[in-house]
Design an enzyme around this catalytic site. Sequence first.
Site, PDB file in Angstrom:
ATOM      1  N   GLU A  36      -7.690  -0.380   5.340  1.00 22.56           N
ATOM      2  CA  GLU A  36      -6.243  -0.546   5.127  1.00 22.56           C
ATOM      3  C   GLU A  36      -5.578  -1.077   6.397  1.00 22.56           C
ATOM      4  OE1 GLU A  36      -5.570   2.989   1.808  1.00 22.56           O
ATOM      5  OE2 GLU A  36      -5.326   3.471   3.913  1.00 22.56           O
ATOM      6  N   ASP A  47       0.841  -1.206   0.000  1.00 23.81           N
ATOM      7  CA  ASP A  47       0.000   0.000   0.000  1.00 23.81           C
ATOM      8  C   ASP A  47       0.874   1.253   0.000  1.00 23.81           C
ATOM      9  OD1 ASP A  47      -2.198   1.661   0.099  1.00 23.81           O
ATOM     10  OD2 ASP A  47      -2.854   1.066   2.103  1.00 23.81           O
TER      11      ASP A  47
HETATM   12  C1  5RP Z   1      -5.700   5.944   1.067  1.00 26.00           C
HETATM   13  C2  5RP Z   1      -4.278   5.991   1.469  1.00 26.00           C
HETATM   14  C3  5RP Z   1      -3.260   6.142   0.397  1.00 26.00           C
HETATM   15  O1  5RP Z   1      -2.338   5.096   0.514  1.00 26.00           O
HETATM   16  C4  5RP Z   1      -2.558   7.456   0.567  1.00 26.00           C
HETATM   17  O2  5RP Z   1      -3.530   8.487   0.584  1.00 26.00           O
HETATM   18  C5  5RP Z   1      -1.547   7.690  -0.548  1.00 26.00           C
HETATM   19  O3  5RP Z   1      -2.235   7.880  -1.759  1.00 26.00           O
HETATM   20  P1  5RP Z   1      -1.480   8.141  -3.128  1.00 26.00           P
HETATM   21  O4  5RP Z   1      -0.751   6.879  -3.458  1.00 26.00           O
HETATM   22  O5  5RP Z   1      -2.587   8.464  -4.093  1.00 26.00           O
HETATM   23  O6  5RP Z   1      -0.539   9.298  -2.911  1.00 26.00           O
HETATM   24  O7  5RP Z   1      -3.923   5.915   2.614  1.00 26.00           O
HETATM   25  O8  5RP Z   1      -6.557   5.942   2.168  1.00 26.00           O
END
Ligand code: 5RP
Length: 223
Positions: A107, A85
């Site tokens: 998550e 993630d």
């Molecule tokens: C979603 C998250 C994402 O991992 C975080 O916002 C990063 O997003 P991006 O990869 O678009 O910068 O926690 O809830």
Amino acid sequence: MTQDELKQAVARAAVDYIQPKLVDGAIIGVGTGSTANCFIDELAKYKDLFAGAIASSEATAKRLSDHGIKVFDLNDIDSMAVYVDGADEADANLCLIKGGGAALTREKIVAACAQEFVCIADGSKWVDVLGAFPLPVEVIPMARAYVIRELTKLGGQPKYREGIVTDNGNDIIDVHGLSITNPIELEVAINAIVGVVTNGLFATRGANVLLLGKESGVEKFVG
Ligand code: 5RP
């Protein structure tokens, strides 16, 4: 390199990193956001090697399904080797702020179930001290005003993220103006407020590995 190119680079690096785990029967946990989307697109090239995925949001479930990757219910699986993630901020201890995409609770649940959490991020997410990015907190809607008052006592300026309903039917409050020198303590304190579902600090269970995309290449940090 653009930020998008850095995200694609870390997504490719993540697939390389988890390749030994892409085996018959394996289930991969998949995060949410633009970096996780790059990862899904890379992972799809290897979809015949593993059984399927656990999604941390409805949006991720759809993208996985659109690629023909089977999405499992977390309650139907016994183990998950790895969760991949993105993050909104990451520090040197691999503590994270997440939840910019409002998917923090799912998550955190998927991360908790995984044997290894691999965080992927472009270099702009690296910080010395967490908190410049407003800390997301998922709350039960009827508790919103109460939680805002309690968060104010902990410092920072809580602000209701209007117009956003999480996949769980809840509200998001973003806490601005924090300088988080003890992320574990703050994560536990916020989660103890009645009405909070969870907050976006991933410190009690931070990442095990961070793949950080920089101009010079993808750097790997191990927690
Ligand atoms: C979603 C998250 C994402 O991992 C975080 O916002 C990063 O997003 P991006 O990869 O678009 O910068 O926690 O809830």
